[in-house]
Design a protein around this motif. Structure first.
Motif, PDB file in Angstrom:
ATOM      1  N   LEU A 195       1.037   3.868  -3.071  1.00  0.00           N
ATOM      2  CA  LEU A 195       0.667   5.257  -2.785  1.00  0.00           C
ATOM      3  C   LEU A 195       1.735   6.213  -3.323  1.00  0.00           C
ATOM      4  O   LEU A 195       1.425   7.218  -3.953  1.00  0.00           O
ATOM      5  CB  LEU A 195       0.499   5.447  -1.273  1.00  0.00           C
ATOM      6  CG  LEU A 195       0.141   6.850  -0.800  1.00  0.00           C
ATOM      7  CD1 LEU A 195      -1.258   7.222  -1.252  1.00  0.00           C
ATOM      8  CD2 LEU A 195       0.237   6.929   0.719  1.00  0.00           C
ATOM      9  N   THR A 243       1.200  13.783  -1.974  1.00  0.00           N
ATOM     10  CA  THR A 243       1.655  12.450  -1.592  1.00  0.00           C
ATOM     11  C   THR A 243       3.075  12.458  -1.037  1.00  0.00           C
ATOM     12  O   THR A 243       3.359  11.835  -0.018  1.00  0.00           O
ATOM     13  CB  THR A 243       1.578  11.501  -2.804  1.00  0.00           C
ATOM     14  OG1 THR A 243       0.239  11.491  -3.284  1.00  0.00           O
ATOM     15  CG2 THR A 243       1.986  10.093  -2.431  1.00  0.00           C
ATOM     16  N   SER A 290      -5.016   7.367   3.798  1.00  0.00           N
ATOM     17  CA  SER A 290      -4.988   5.955   3.406  1.00  0.00           C
ATOM     18  C   SER A 290      -5.079   5.039   4.612  1.00  0.00           C
ATOM     19  O   SER A 290      -5.809   4.037   4.595  1.00  0.00           O
ATOM     20  CB  SER A 290      -3.722   5.644   2.610  1.00  0.00           C
ATOM     21  OG  SER A 290      -3.715   6.373   1.413  1.00  0.00           O
ATOM     22  N   GLY A 298       0.812  -1.217   0.000  1.00  0.00           N
ATOM     23  CA  GLY A 298       0.000   0.000   0.000  1.00  0.00           C
ATOM     24  C   GLY A 298       0.842   1.262   0.000  1.00  0.00           C
ATOM     25  O   GLY A 298       0.561   2.204  -0.757  1.00  0.00           O
TER      26      GLY A 298
END
Length: 183
Positions: A99, A117, A127, A95
């Motif tokens: 991301l 991000t 997230s 993840g």
């Protein structure tokens, strides 16, 4: 397999269909999973809901099951987690990596997405929050069986469920129902 959704992702599905024809196709118009037009999609097709069932409020989830039972269509539900927030940690390595590479693959607002991000903890926080909340909304097999047993016609199905594991220490489950053959 037909991809359907109440909010279809036609742009993305066109590409999937092109890459995987004739195995994947889609219906561009909205399809309500609580009221599927089997004449349009095809009678006897199994309904598959993979890693999404937890997004439905209970009355909608029950409606999805009820519609499949009324149509005498098989149904398959799978979730990657049980209702334990620590299970979400199994997706952390993949993840976090996805991301952080996501801005490189986006077609719109690439710079803004990269800034949010890479230069801020906001996306990581969102997230993590989303993952924990999703995990806590999982309908486990006992919840699904309780819903099914409240629906007329459920006894005309064979219901079963089981578990599967994945690395590093993940555990998910499947739940499925297949109508009995009529004599």
């Amino acid at each position: 397999t037909y991809l359907t959704d109440l909010f279809p992702l036609e742009d993305q599905w066109v590409e999937l269909e092109r890459e995987h024809a004739p195995y994947i196709s889609f219906i561009a118009e909205p399809v309500d999973a609580t009221s599927v037009d089997t004449k349009r999609i095809g009678q006897g097709r199994a309904r598959q809901l993979i890693n999404i069932f937890h997004h439905f409020p209970e009355e909608v989830a029950r409606g999805v099951l009820e519609d499949a039972i009324k149509a005498r269509q098989p149904i398959f539900i799978s979730e990657q987690f049980f209702r334990r927030p620590t299970q979400f940690l199994n997706f952390a390595p993949a993840g976090i990596a996805s991301l952080y590479v996501n801005p490189l693959f986006t077609k719109e607002h690439r710079l803004a997405k990269a800034l949010w991000t890479w230069c801020s903890p906001v996306m990581l926080g969102i997230s993590i929050w989303d993952g924990i909340i999703s995990t806590m909304r999982i309908y486990e097999p006992a919840d699904l069986m309780r819903m099914v047993q409240s629906i007329d016609g459920h006894e005309e199905y064979s219901w079963r469920h089981g578990t599967f594991s994945y690395l590093p220490k993940g555990e998910g489950f499947y739940f499925c129902g297949v109508p009995h053959r009529r004599a």
